[in-house]
Motif scaffolding. Structure first.
Motif, PDB file in Angstrom:
ATOM      1  N   GLY A 124       0.672  -1.330  -0.058  1.00 42.16           N
ATOM      2  CA  GLY A 124       0.148  -0.021   0.069  1.00 42.16           C
ATOM      3  C   GLY A 124       0.886   1.288   0.012  1.00 42.16           C
ATOM      4  N   ASN A 125       2.150   1.213   0.471  1.00 39.15           N
ATOM      5  CA  ASN A 125       3.158   2.378   0.371  1.00 39.15           C
ATOM      6  C   ASN A 125       2.491   3.599   0.961  1.00 39.15           C
ATOM      7  N   LYS A 126       1.743   3.538   1.984  1.00 44.70           N
ATOM      8  CA  LYS A 126       1.292   4.917   2.613  1.00 44.70           C
ATOM      9  C   LYS A 126       2.321   5.589   3.478  1.00 44.70           C
ATOM     10  N   ASP A 127       3.707   5.401   3.414  1.00 48.01           N
ATOM     11  CA  ASP A 127       4.682   6.093   4.061  1.00 48.01           C
ATOM     12  C   ASP A 127       4.536   7.635   4.142  1.00 48.01           C
ATOM     13  N   SER A 128       4.737   8.050   5.395  1.00 46.02           N
ATOM     14  CA  SER A 128       4.924   9.535   5.440  1.00 46.02           C
ATOM     15  C   SER A 128       6.177  10.128   6.606  1.00 46.02           C
ATOM     16  N   ILE A 129       6.724  11.265   6.384  1.00 46.10           N
ATOM     17  CA  ILE A 129       7.525  11.790   7.407  1.00 46.10           C
ATOM     18  C   ILE A 129       6.929  11.937   8.546  1.00 46.10           C
ATOM     19  N   LYS A 130       7.632  11.283   9.621  1.00 44.91           N
ATOM     20  CA  LYS A 130       7.099  11.241  11.034  1.00 44.91           C
ATOM     21  C   LYS A 130       8.173  11.848  11.958  1.00 44.91           C
ATOM     22  N   TRP A 131       7.856  12.808  13.007  1.00 46.81           N
ATOM     23  CA  TRP A 131       8.683  13.268  13.730  1.00 46.81           C
ATOM     24  C   TRP A 131       9.344  12.373  14.733  1.00 46.81           C
ATOM     25  N   SER A 132       8.447  11.358  14.744  1.00 41.88           N
ATOM     26  CA  SER A 132       9.054  10.199  15.844  1.00 41.88           C
ATOM     27  C   SER A 132      10.264   9.412  14.953  1.00 41.88           C
ATOM     28  N   MET A 133       9.999   9.231  13.820  1.00 41.73           N
ATOM     29  CA  MET A 133      11.053   8.514  12.987  1.00 41.73           C
ATOM     30  C   MET A 133      12.346   9.353  12.897  1.00 41.73           C
ATOM     31  N   ILE A 134      12.259  10.656  12.691  1.00 41.02           N
ATOM     32  CA  ILE A 134      13.371  11.359  12.555  1.00 41.02           C
ATOM     33  C   ILE A 134      14.111  11.508  13.805  1.00 41.02           C
ATOM     34  N   HIS A 135      13.367  11.740  15.111  1.00 36.81           N
ATOM     35  CA  HIS A 135      14.231  11.310  16.360  1.00 36.81           C
ATOM     36  C   HIS A 135      14.844   9.986  16.481  1.00 36.81           C
ATOM     37  N   TRP A 136      14.172   8.896  16.095  1.00 38.92           N
ATOM     38  CA  TRP A 136      14.633   7.613  16.205  1.00 38.92           C
ATOM     39  C   TRP A 136      15.990   7.551  15.434  1.00 38.92           C
ATOM     40  N   VAL A 137      15.971   7.914  14.176  1.00 39.58           N
ATOM     41  CA  VAL A 137      17.323   7.798  13.145  1.00 39.58           C
ATOM     42  C   VAL A 137      18.247   8.851  13.964  1.00 39.58           C
ATOM     43  N   ALA A 138      17.888   9.922  13.793  1.00 39.52           N
ATOM     44  CA  ALA A 138      19.143  10.946  14.255  1.00 39.52           C
ATOM     45  C   ALA A 138      19.561  10.909  15.786  1.00 39.52           C
TER      46      ALA A 138
END
Length: 178
Positions: A124-138
């Protein structure tokens, strides 16, 4: 990276660990193609298809993972620590990836914004930018590769450690991966 182990030394049940956006899923798909075995992306088992990364109930995820590791051969990427010991007990080889967290963050933006298909994506490829993911990666996952490395070093499994994308590309060349 030290001299590359022959791919055959890792067997036909290979686990790949590493922080988010380090290249686990891409490597897993290339290895599975080369070996002619199924690829298992734990993110796809952990999250509900056709959603923007909504987790499945824990019992359902655990059942899916246990079913996957029961197979005779597979390449499995992902970290989810709850059942990591079961995964390692079934594995015949292990790979741990790492890379600079800023480069991984750039890959997160690129894959989320511009890649319609990518290895390990949810149906379904419904991916979006998420602040939680930015925090997780960075920030939050910056030291996870060291933890994965320690887990693998505590086993007798044949193993490969890559600390950069350049080393991952060297694996691709050495093993003839496409």
């Amino acid at each position: 990276m030290h001299p590359v182990l022959p791919l055959a030394d890792l067997g036909r049940r290979i686990v790949i660990f590493g922080p988010s956006n380090a290249g686990k899923s891409t490597l897993a798909e290339a290895l599975a193609r080369k070996l002619g075995v199924p690829v298992v992306h734990l993110d796809q088992l952990h999250h509900t298809p056709n959603t923007d990364w909504v987790p499945r109930p824990r019992d359902e995820f655990h059942a899916l993972q246990r079913e996957a590791i029961a197979g005779d051969a597979w390449v499995m990427d992902g970290n989810y620590s709850a059942l990591v010991e079961e995964r390692l007990a079934r594995a015949t080889g292990a790979i741990v990836l790492d890379d600079n967290h800023w480069l991984r963050l750039g890959r997160y933006f690129n894959r989320t914004l511009f890649q319609r298909y990518r290895p390990g994506a949810l149906a379904g490829n419904k991916d979006s930018i998420k602040w939680s993911m930015i925090h997780w990666v960075a920030i939050a996952s910056r030291r996870n590769a060291a933890r994965y490395r320690q887990m693998v070093e505590a086993t007798e499994l044949p193993r490969v450690f890559c600390s950069s994308m350049g080393e991952v590309k060297s694996l691709h060349r050495a093993w003839g991966l496409s």
